[in-house]
Design a protein around this motif. Structure first.
Motif, short mmCIF file in Angstrom:
data_model
loop_
_atom_site.label_atom_id
_atom_site.label_comp_id
_atom_site.label_asym_id
_atom_site.label_seq_id
_atom_site.Cartn_x
_atom_site.Cartn_y
_atom_site.Cartn_z
N ASP A 10 8.98 4.69 5.03
CA ASP A 10 7.95 5.63 5.49
C ASP A 10 7.68 6.74 4.48
OD1 ASP A 10 10.61 6.18 6.50
OD2 ASP A 10 9.77 7.85 7.62
N ASP A 11 8.56 6.93 3.50
CA ASP A 11 8.30 7.89 2.43
C ASP A 11 7.32 7.31 1.41
OD1 ASP A 11 10.07 9.79 3.47
OD2 ASP A 11 11.76 8.89 2.41
N TRP A 12 7.50 6.05 1.05
CA TRP A 12 6.72 5.44 -0.01
C TRP A 12 5.48 4.67 0.44
CZ3 TRP A 12 5.91 5.59 -5.03
CH2 TRP A 12 6.87 6.13 -5.87
N PHE A 13 5.53 4.06 1.62
CA PHE A 13 4.51 3.06 1.97
C PHE A 13 3.77 3.37 3.26
CE2 PHE A 13 8.21 0.99 -0.02
CZ PHE A 13 7.64 0.71 -1.24
N PHE A 15 15.35 1.72 1.00
CA PHE A 15 15.08 1.11 -0.30
C PHE A 15 15.84 1.89 -1.35
CE2 PHE A 15 11.63 -0.58 2.09
CZ PHE A 15 11.29 -1.77 1.46
N ASN A 16 16.03 1.26 -2.49
CA ASN A 16 16.61 1.92 -3.65
C ASN A 16 15.46 2.35 -4.56
OD1 ASN A 16 19.51 1.26 -3.20
ND2 ASN A 16 18.68 -0.81 -3.27
N GLU A 17 15.60 3.53 -5.13
CA GLU A 17 14.64 3.99 -6.13
C GLU A 17 15.39 4.37 -7.39
OE1 GLU A 17 11.03 7.21 -6.91
OE2 GLU A 17 12.21 7.37 -5.07
N TYR A 18 14.96 3.81 -8.50
CA TYR A 18 15.52 4.13 -9.80
C TYR A 18 14.36 4.56 -10.69
CZ TYR A 18 17.88 3.65 -14.28
OH TYR A 18 18.42 3.90 -15.51
N GLN A 43 0.83 -1.20 0.00
CA GLN A 43 0.00 0.00 0.00
C GLN A 43 0.87 1.26 0.00
OE1 GLN A 43 -2.87 0.12 3.15
NE2 GLN A 43 -3.84 1.95 2.36
N LEU A 44 0.68 2.12 -1.01
CA LEU A 44 1.46 3.34 -1.13
C LEU A 44 0.94 4.42 -0.18
CD1 LEU A 44 1.89 3.66 -4.99
CD2 LEU A 44 3.48 2.69 -3.33
N ASN A 45 1.86 5.24 0.29
CA ASN A 45 1.56 6.36 1.17
C ASN A 45 1.28 7.59 0.29
OD1 ASN A 45 1.36 8.00 3.41
ND2 ASN A 45 3.57 8.24 3.63
N LEU A 46 0.11 7.61 -0.33
CA LEU A 46 -0.22 8.66 -1.29
C LEU A 46 -0.48 9.98 -0.59
CD1 LEU A 46 -2.54 6.64 -3.66
CD2 LEU A 46 -0.10 7.08 -3.89
N ASN A 88 8.90 13.22 -0.78
CA ASN A 88 10.23 12.71 -0.41
C ASN A 88 10.64 11.50 -1.24
OD1 ASN A 88 10.48 14.68 1.60
ND2 ASN A 88 9.46 13.36 3.09
N THR A 89 10.18 11.46 -2.48
CA THR A 89 10.57 10.41 -3.41
C THR A 89 11.11 11.06 -4.68
OG1 THR A 89 8.40 10.27 -4.49
CG2 THR A 89 8.74 8.90 -2.52
N CYS A 90 11.89 10.32 -5.41
CA CYS A 90 12.43 10.85 -6.68
C CYS A 90 11.30 11.15 -7.66
CB CYS A 90 13.41 9.86 -7.28
SG CYS A 90 14.82 9.51 -6.21
N ALA A 91 10.28 10.31 -7.68
CA ALA A 91 9.15 10.54 -8.58
C ALA A 91 8.45 11.85 -8.25
CB ALA A 91 8.16 9.38 -8.48
N PHE A 92 8.25 12.13 -6.98
CA PHE A 92 7.61 13.39 -6.58
C PHE A 92 8.43 14.58 -7.03
CE2 PHE A 92 7.02 16.96 -3.73
CZ PHE A 92 5.65 17.13 -3.77
N GLU A 93 9.75 14.51 -6.85
CA GLU A 93 10.61 15.63 -7.22
C GLU A 93 10.55 15.90 -8.72
OE1 GLU A 93 14.39 14.70 -5.48
OE2 GLU A 93 13.68 15.22 -3.48
#
Length: 114
Positions: A80-83, A95-98, A46-49, A58-63
């Motif tokens: 805690d940033d993503w989920f 976690f790693n985010e690419y 479940q994502l922390n939308l 606080n994610t690369c996608a958001f930036e």
């Protein structure tokens, strides 16, 4: 356009690690979550939308959606940033985010793995 499979890190393509893929597109009012895929053993589902914004802050996608910033390498993000978390011990789990960016579609695919 290059297939997503060809640009993913080798460990993910070979099935050696658990992963989550999330695709989001910038809409008129907020970020639309287009799809979500994950390996069976990925620990979070479940994502922390973010209300009114879609993609978690606080994610690369958001930036990318917030100010156009793009990362060309793997970045460290936290559970805690993503989920949505159910255990306090997961709070700063790294976690790693690419990200794979599709500027013409105003879209980003984030790959997450431990």
């Amino acid at each position: 356009m290059t297939s997503c499979v060809f640009v993913l890190p080798t460990d993910v393509r070979s099935g050696e690690i658990c992963y989550l893929l999330v695709c989001a597109r910038r809409g008129r009012c907020d970020d639309d979550m287009l799809w979500l895929r994950y390996s069976e053993d990925f620990p979070f589902k479940q994502l922390n939308l973010t209300p009114g914004k879609g993609v978690p802050v606080n994610t690369c996608a958001f930036e990318f959606f917030d100010d156009g910033r793009k990362y060309r390498s793997t970045e460290t993000v936290y559970a805690d940033d993503w989920f949505v978390l159910y255990r306090a011990t997961d709070r700063r789990r790294a976690f790693n985010e690419y990200c794979i960016y599709y500027e013409s579609l105003n879209q980003v695919i984030s790959l997450l793995w431990e």
